[in-house]
Design an enzyme around this catalytic site. Structure first.
Site, PDB file in Angstrom:
ATOM      1  N   GLU A 139       0.811  -1.229   0.000  1.00 43.81           N
ATOM      2  CA  GLU A 139       0.000   0.000   0.000  1.00 43.81           C
ATOM      3  C   GLU A 139       0.843   1.277   0.000  1.00 43.81           C
ATOM      4  O   GLU A 139       0.626   2.196   0.782  1.00 43.81           O
ATOM      5  CB  GLU A 139      -0.974  -0.004   1.198  1.00 43.81           C
ATOM      6  CG  GLU A 139      -1.922  -1.189   1.179  1.00 43.81           C
ATOM      7  CD  GLU A 139      -2.983  -1.157   2.267  1.00 43.81           C
ATOM      8  OE1 GLU A 139      -2.993  -0.233   3.081  1.00 43.81           O
ATOM      9  OE2 GLU A 139      -3.813  -2.089   2.301  1.00 43.81           O
TER      10      GLU A 139
ATOM     11  N   GLU B 130      -5.809 -10.830  -0.846  1.00 41.70           N
ATOM     12  CA  GLU B 130      -6.576 -10.638   0.399  1.00 41.70           C
ATOM     13  C   GLU B 130      -8.074 -10.659   0.103  1.00 41.70           C
ATOM     14  O   GLU B 130      -8.840  -9.848   0.554  1.00 41.70           O
ATOM     15  CB  GLU B 130      -6.181  -9.317   1.061  1.00 41.70           C
ATOM     16  CG  GLU B 130      -4.695  -9.198   1.335  1.00 41.70           C
ATOM     17  CD  GLU B 130      -4.323  -7.912   2.031  1.00 41.70           C
ATOM     18  OE1 GLU B 130      -5.220  -7.254   2.593  1.00 41.70           O
ATOM     19  OE2 GLU B 130      -3.134  -7.550   2.035  1.00 41.70           O
TER      20      GLU B 130
HETATM   21  C1  XIL Z   1      -5.476  -6.306   8.722  1.00 48.53           C
HETATM   22  C2  XIL Z   1      -5.756  -7.532   9.595  1.00 48.53           C
HETATM   23  O1  XIL Z   1      -6.804  -8.280   9.014  1.00 48.53           O
HETATM   24  C3  XIL Z   1      -6.129  -7.124  11.013  1.00 48.53           C
HETATM   25  O2  XIL Z   1      -6.249  -8.290  11.833  1.00 48.53           O
HETATM   26  C4  XIL Z   1      -5.046  -6.222  11.563  1.00 48.53           C
HETATM   27  O3  XIL Z   1      -5.411  -5.782  12.844  1.00 48.53           O
HETATM   28  C5  XIL Z   1      -4.856  -5.012  10.645  1.00 48.53           C
HETATM   29  O4  XIL Z   1      -4.489  -5.456   9.334  1.00 48.53           O
HETATM   30  N1  XIL Z   1      -4.654  -4.598   3.959  1.00 48.53           N
HETATM   31  C6  XIL Z   1      -3.607  -5.372   4.369  1.00 48.53           C
HETATM   32  C7  XIL Z   1      -3.721  -6.244   5.564  1.00 48.53           C
HETATM   33  O5  XIL Z   1      -2.572  -5.454   3.667  1.00 48.53           O
HETATM   34  O6  XIL Z   1      -2.466  -6.427   6.240  1.00 48.53           O
HETATM   35  C8  XIL Z   1      -4.753  -5.722   6.539  1.00 48.53           C
HETATM   36  O7  XIL Z   1      -4.956  -6.761   7.496  1.00 48.53           O
HETATM   37  C9  XIL Z   1      -6.051  -5.433   5.794  1.00 48.53           C
HETATM   38  C10 XIL Z   1      -5.834  -4.380   4.724  1.00 48.53           C
END
Ligand code: XIL
Length: 457
Positions: free
Chosen positions: A199, A315
């Site tokens: 990101e 994701e």
């Molecule tokens: C999120 C996790 O799901 C949570 O458990 C944590 O508290 C915060 O991060 N994009 C990403 C992930 O790359 O690492 C994030 O995951 C969600 C958004």
């Protein structure tokens, strides 16, 4: 493709094969993975309590300074043992051939906000002190079951220890370099693919404002890849981002920026091997929260593949609560996205993995960071939802007799549904007016806030 929805209890023989079994029959190696959290993996009582609504669902906070993430979601007692003690564990190992650690392998949890043997140290005393024992347990659990592990994520401004903010540029560079060598080196031989940087892009496709950009300049991205490559020359190194899944459409500006960033890195010989498209979709999203179509996804993967990159959906989850609750739209939209976007991706030679961000609605980060929703493929009682079958059908397009991009590939027809209507027309929100172009609010240019704070679609 037909829509063969209809939930049924997990495990019945008439329920058909698992995703892992279907993936094993694909004509190419495809990672079919899910994000994993330690508490439900190792603590059956906790997982069951969550199912009864008597415990807070897993999903750690990310406030390293607070250091009280454990208070909210205390991690399992390391003594909890047993081969597959929880339904979460049994389901994860039967349905998936890979895992990605959802939270605990990030910099802050390793060094700062998740307790372990170092828990008696104050955060400031933990600079450079690492606490791998939760991640070691999850990585070893997966490897013992023949599963691959993806490391997530070495450099993400959102989960960086608070001590970094107070450092000079030179100290930040040294600590970031040390973090990458320490973490990649610790798992060398066990983790063979890493989300290296996450990101870095703002909605307008430029580099987002962050502690790393401010202190190190734009070169921090390539530095992270070069350090990770030096730490493990055999690892596959990936750049990961969100709202870059489709070429064109509401996020055209950012997805073009994503392509330009990766092309520039490749042109300069930076060791980046893969692109992660996060895929946090919202079936009823509007504006930049609008879901891409199968062709948009296929075209984005194709042009990234032409750079020599492997591409994965990193994701994947599909929020549906923006759609009317009393209609079948939520079910059919979720089936269409899990099935048709994945089928379109699988049709591209460069595509090599699907990673869900969780797999049961009992444990989804969405309820912590967005709102109440049911974004995953198993319900809160681990029963297969209609979208589970949609995803399995997509994987099946590479099954026996299937070939990548062959006649068993997705039915795109310029994104027409099987009934001839344009794909998603029953549930997708209207595109922004062309002359208006994708709306990039002035304040979002350079916006480095995490996706869930930029627009809660
Ligand atoms: C999120 C996790 O799901 C949570 O458990 C944590 O508290 C915060 O991060 N994009 C990403 C992930 O790359 O690492 C994030 O995951 C969600 C958004």
């Amino acid at each position: 493709m037909t829509d063969d929805g209809g939930a049924s209890p997990q495990g019945g023989t008439n329920d058909g094969p698992t995703l892992r079994e279907v993936a094993n029959r694909c004509c190419k190696r495809i990672d079919v993975g899910a994000a994993v959290l330690p508490r439900p993996l190792f603590d059956a009582d906790y997982d069951d309590a969550c199912g009864r609504g008597e415990a807070k669902i897993a999903g750690a906070t990310i406030e390293p300074a607070s250091g009280d993430a454990a208070a909210e979601c205390p991690l399992p007692d390391p003594s909890a043992s047993g081969p597959n003690t929880t339904r979460y564990a049994r389901t994860l190992s039967s349905e998936f051939n890979s895992v990605v650690i959802e939270h605990h392998l990030k910099w802050a949890p390793l060094c700062h906000s998740e307790p372990g043997p170092l828990e008696d140290l104050r955060p400031s005393e933990r600079v450079g002190r690492y606490d791998f024992h939760h991640c070691d347990r999850m990585v070893d659990w997966a490897l013992e079951r023949g599963m691959r592990v993806k490391g997530h994520v070495l450099c993400w401004h959102v989960t960086t220890p608070s001590f970094v903010d107070k450092m000079s540029p030179g100290e930040v560079r040294e600590q970031l370099r040390r973090h990458i060598f320490t973490t990649v080196g610790h798992f060398r031989g066990r983790i063979h693919m890493w989300d290296v940087v996450n990101e870095s892009l703002a909605p307008d496709g430029s580099l987002a404002d962050s502690v790393f950009l401010r202190k190190l300049g734009p070169s921090y991205i390539e530095d992270c890849f070069r350090w990770a490559h030096e730490a493990d020359p055999g690892a596959t190194l990936i750049y990961n981002d969100n709202k870059v899944e489709g070429m064109g459409g509401a996020n055209a500006v950012k997805s073009d920026g994503f392509y330009r960033l990766l092309k520039d890195l490749k042109d300069r010989g930076v060791p980046v091997h893969g692109a992660g498209l996060q895929g946090h979709f919202s079936a009823g999203g509007t504006g930049r929260g609008r879901c891409p179509t199968p062709s948009m996804v296929r075209n984005q993967i194709r042009r990234l593949g032409q750079l020599g990159l492997k591409v994965n959906l990193s994701e994947l989850d599909v929020r549906i609560s923006k759609l009317p609750p009393d209609s079948d739209l939520r079910r059919s939209a979720q089936v269409a996205i899990y099935r048709d976007l994945v089928a379109a991706a699988l049709a591209e030679p460069a595509f090599d993995g699907i990673w869900l961000w969780g797999f049961t609605d009992r444990h989804t980060w969405v309820r912590h960071f967005y709102y109440e929703d049911e974004p995953l493929i198993l319900d809160g009682n681990y029963r297969r939802k209609p979208c589970y079958y949609g995803l399995r059908e997509a994987l099946g397009t590479l099954g026996p007799g299937g070939t990548v991009g062959g006649e068993l590939g997705p039915f795109l027809e310029s994104d027409r549904d099987a009934d001839g209507t344009s794909w998603g027309s029953l549930w997708m929100q209207p595109e922004p007016e062309p002359e208006a172009g994708p709306k990039i609010e002035a304040d979002s240019a350079g916006d480095s806030r995490p996706d869930w704070e930029q627009g809660r679609e």
